[in-house]
Every structure is written in C-alpha cells, then in structure tokens.
Design an enzyme around this catalytic site. Sequence first.
Site, PDB file in Angstrom:
ATOM      1  N   ARG A  53      31.718  42.631 -14.437  1.00 53.39           N
ATOM      2  CA  ARG A  53      30.456  42.461 -13.718  1.00 53.39           C
ATOM      3  C   ARG A  53      30.649  42.813 -12.246  1.00 53.39           C
ATOM      4  NH1 ARG A  53      30.045  38.671 -10.337  1.00 53.39           N
ATOM      5  NH2 ARG A  53      27.790  38.840 -10.332  1.00 53.39           N
ATOM      6  N   GLY A  54      29.517  42.855 -11.537  1.00 51.26           N
ATOM      7  CA  GLY A  54      29.507  43.378 -10.177  1.00 51.26           C
ATOM      8  C   GLY A  54      29.121  44.838 -10.278  1.00 51.26           C
ATOM      9  N   ALA A  55      28.055  45.224  -9.580  1.00 56.69           N
ATOM     10  CA  ALA A  55      27.472  46.553  -9.791  1.00 56.69           C
ATOM     11  C   ALA A  55      28.478  47.702  -9.701  1.00 56.69           C
ATOM     12  CB  ALA A  55      26.322  46.773  -8.803  1.00 56.69           C
ATOM     13  N   ARG A  96      23.091  47.632 -19.291  1.00 58.59           N
ATOM     14  CA  ARG A  96      22.582  46.848 -18.165  1.00 58.59           C
ATOM     15  C   ARG A  96      21.675  47.746 -17.320  1.00 58.59           C
ATOM     16  NH1 ARG A  96      25.287  42.161 -15.548  1.00 58.59           N
ATOM     17  NH2 ARG A  96      23.102  41.600 -15.784  1.00 58.59           N
ATOM     18  N   GLN A 204      27.675  31.831 -12.627  1.00 61.78           N
ATOM     19  CA  GLN A 204      28.662  32.724 -11.998  1.00 61.78           C
ATOM     20  C   GLN A 204      29.111  32.198 -10.642  1.00 61.78           C
ATOM     21  OE1 GLN A 204      26.231  36.211 -12.243  1.00 61.78           O
ATOM     22  NE2 GLN A 204      27.113  36.862 -14.181  1.00 61.78           N
ATOM     23  N   ASP A 245      22.429  44.515  -6.865  1.00 64.10           N
ATOM     24  CA  ASP A 245      22.664  45.504  -7.912  1.00 64.10           C
ATOM     25  C   ASP A 245      21.887  46.788  -7.696  1.00 64.10           C
ATOM     26  OD1 ASP A 245      24.186  44.211 -10.525  1.00 64.10           O
ATOM     27  OD2 ASP A 245      23.236  42.721  -9.250  1.00 64.10           O
ATOM     28  N   ASN A 255      18.866  41.501  -7.238  1.00 61.14           N
ATOM     29  CA  ASN A 255      20.125  40.775  -7.358  1.00 61.14           C
ATOM     30  C   ASN A 255      19.940  39.704  -8.423  1.00 61.14           C
ATOM     31  OD1 ASN A 255      22.873  40.358  -6.497  1.00 61.14           O
ATOM     32  ND2 ASN A 255      22.212  38.467  -5.534  1.00 61.14           N
ATOM     33  N   LYS A 256      21.004  38.984  -8.720  1.00 55.92           N
ATOM     34  CA  LYS A 256      20.957  38.014  -9.802  1.00 55.92           C
ATOM     35  C   LYS A 256      19.819  37.025  -9.621  1.00 55.92           C
ATOM     36  CE  LYS A 256      24.989  36.220  -9.806  1.00 55.92           C
ATOM     37  NZ  LYS A 256      25.591  37.178  -8.885  1.00 55.92           N
TER      38      LYS A 256
END
Length: 346
Positions: A53-55, A96, A204, A245, A255-256
């Site tokens: 994870r993490g763009a 995603r 997270q 992201d 973003n999340k």
Amino acid sequence: MIQTLSDLKTVRFNEQADGVIILDQTLLPGKEAYLTLTTAEEIWDAIYKLKVRGAPAIGVAAAYGIYVCARRIDTAEKSVFVNEFRKIKEYLAGSRPTAVNLVAALNRMERVLVAHPTLSVPEWKELLYKEAIAIPGGRRRRLPADRRELSGATPSRDGESLRIVTPDIWRSRSMAPLWRRFILGQERGYGFKVFADETRPLLQGARLTAYELSRAGVDVTLICDNMASVVMRKGWVHAVVVGCDRVAANGDVANKIGTSGVAILARHYKIPFYVLGPTSTIDGSCPDGDSIVIEERNPDEVTEMWYSRRMAPKDVKVYNPAFDITPHELITAIITEKGIFYKNNR
C-alpha cells in the site's frame, strides 16, 4: 539507528525468484513477513487486499508485476504478445482504481512497446525490465526542513515540541526524506509529537503509522478517528499532515477515508493542513475531486474484519468507500519532492 518502513524495502524485484517481493503490511505490526508474487492473480490480490500500500509503492509493485507476467508470455508473435500484455494491464489496473500511480506505472510500461514497434519480443522484454527497475528510482530533491514552513504556526512557548495529527505515514521513496526530517527533527532541538489517527475500518494509523513512528523513536500517541476534534480543541495540535493517492488539476485531493473530516476540523480550529503529494500522484487529466473514481471495498471490513464475531446485524447495508475527497479550499499547501506549493502559487 532510526528505522522506518522505507528501510524495510516494502517492494522489490527478485530476479532469481522471477517475482515481486513485498512486505505484507496486513500482518504489521505483529509480524514482518515477505511474500513473493509470481502471477497476475497474486499481484492483483496483494494490491487489492493492501498487502502492499501507499500510492507510489502500488505503482512500483504493478510495474514489477506486469514485467514478471510479460516475461512469461510464451510467444514470438508481436501482436499476440501485445494483446496478452494489455489484458494483464487492464486486469491489474482494476485492483485499486483511485490510486493514480497504479495506472500511471502500467501506462508507462505499455509505452515501452508503443515507442519501439520494430523491436522483437525478447528485446521488448529487456526494455520492460529496464523500465520497471527505473520507476522507483530518480533523483531525490531536497525537502523543506524548517518546522515553521511545515506548520505555518509558531508554538506558543520556546522549545515546545511541534505537535502533528496524521491519519497516515507516507512511504513513497520520494517523500521518505521528509518523514526522516520529522523523525530527525528532534536532533535539531525542536522535536515532534504525533497524534496518529487510527483510520477505521482498516486501522492503518494504528497498525502502520503508530508502528513506524514508535519503531523510529518518535513520540507518538494513538487516537481513534472520532478523537481528533478533542485534541485540536485542547490546543494540542499545531499542524495536520496527510498523504494522498491522487491530486486533481484544481488541487482537490483523494486520500484514505476520513481525511476530509480531519481537514474540516482543522479549518474550524484554524490549524494548517498539509498534504504530502509526490509529483507522481498529480493527475493533470483529472479536473477536480468529483472526477476521481472512489473505490468501494468489501462490507466485511466494517462489520467483522477485526472482530472474533460479527459486530453488526446480519442483513444491515454497509457503505465502505476507501477514499474521500478533500477540496483544495481546505488545504494549506501540497508538499512535493520539488517543494511546497501554497494556494497562491498553484
């Protein structure tokens, strides 16, 4: 020695194993385990289930992954190879959809074929390899280190630590120097205290942000999502720092989930709100936040993922978006590897 998840090498390519090696972030903080991914299905699953994870990391994993898959396409016929390559690309792109780095990396790999139409399939494969390993590289530029640049607010007492709320820690290679400045800033005498937002339903902030910062020796306090207003009201927060992201052309940010709520609180309490956005997350083709496709995830993440038994009525409907949009009006500045961009210099 200070260690971060960047030091753990969350994504790398293993030529001997002919696969993508990832740190399985779904097992953190309890266990540090690595997986070797060798098929398109395994790579899709790892991206979708947030094992990686993490763009920017997602983009790297996709680039490595499509090379690994392309390497196994057993044909010398160029048209057949291109058709198979594009099927794999479209499949991985669906894992995603909100993360711009995913599609950008896959498009970059496809351009290798388009830009060299006269090459043979083996030559294409060699160029795909070179392109894949080049994606996580690039020159790292100096990032701002002055806490006043980052906070936009001077603490009320000399020597007081800069207090930050963050829903996430940013793990891209290009932004790692900035997080190291947060971590190493204490050595300059001004220190940092971080409130890590847990970011339900995937937790997270609890599992990853708090883990990485505490591992690095940073003074970190874990809070639930609905506690941000309390710590802000008490005057305990000088700045909010989040990742992203995707950045739309007008400065809106995806973003999340929960990020926009923190931004609204920050505006109410007059706290600067900063976005860490590597230039790879800027999508100039996307006019605004309303044009960003928001991924919806499995309802089980809300109702039972972290519980020994289901914590919601069996037939209740669940809406589980993975991201939300923070409008540019609520953002003090976007911090990239090329510098800080405020509203008045966008």
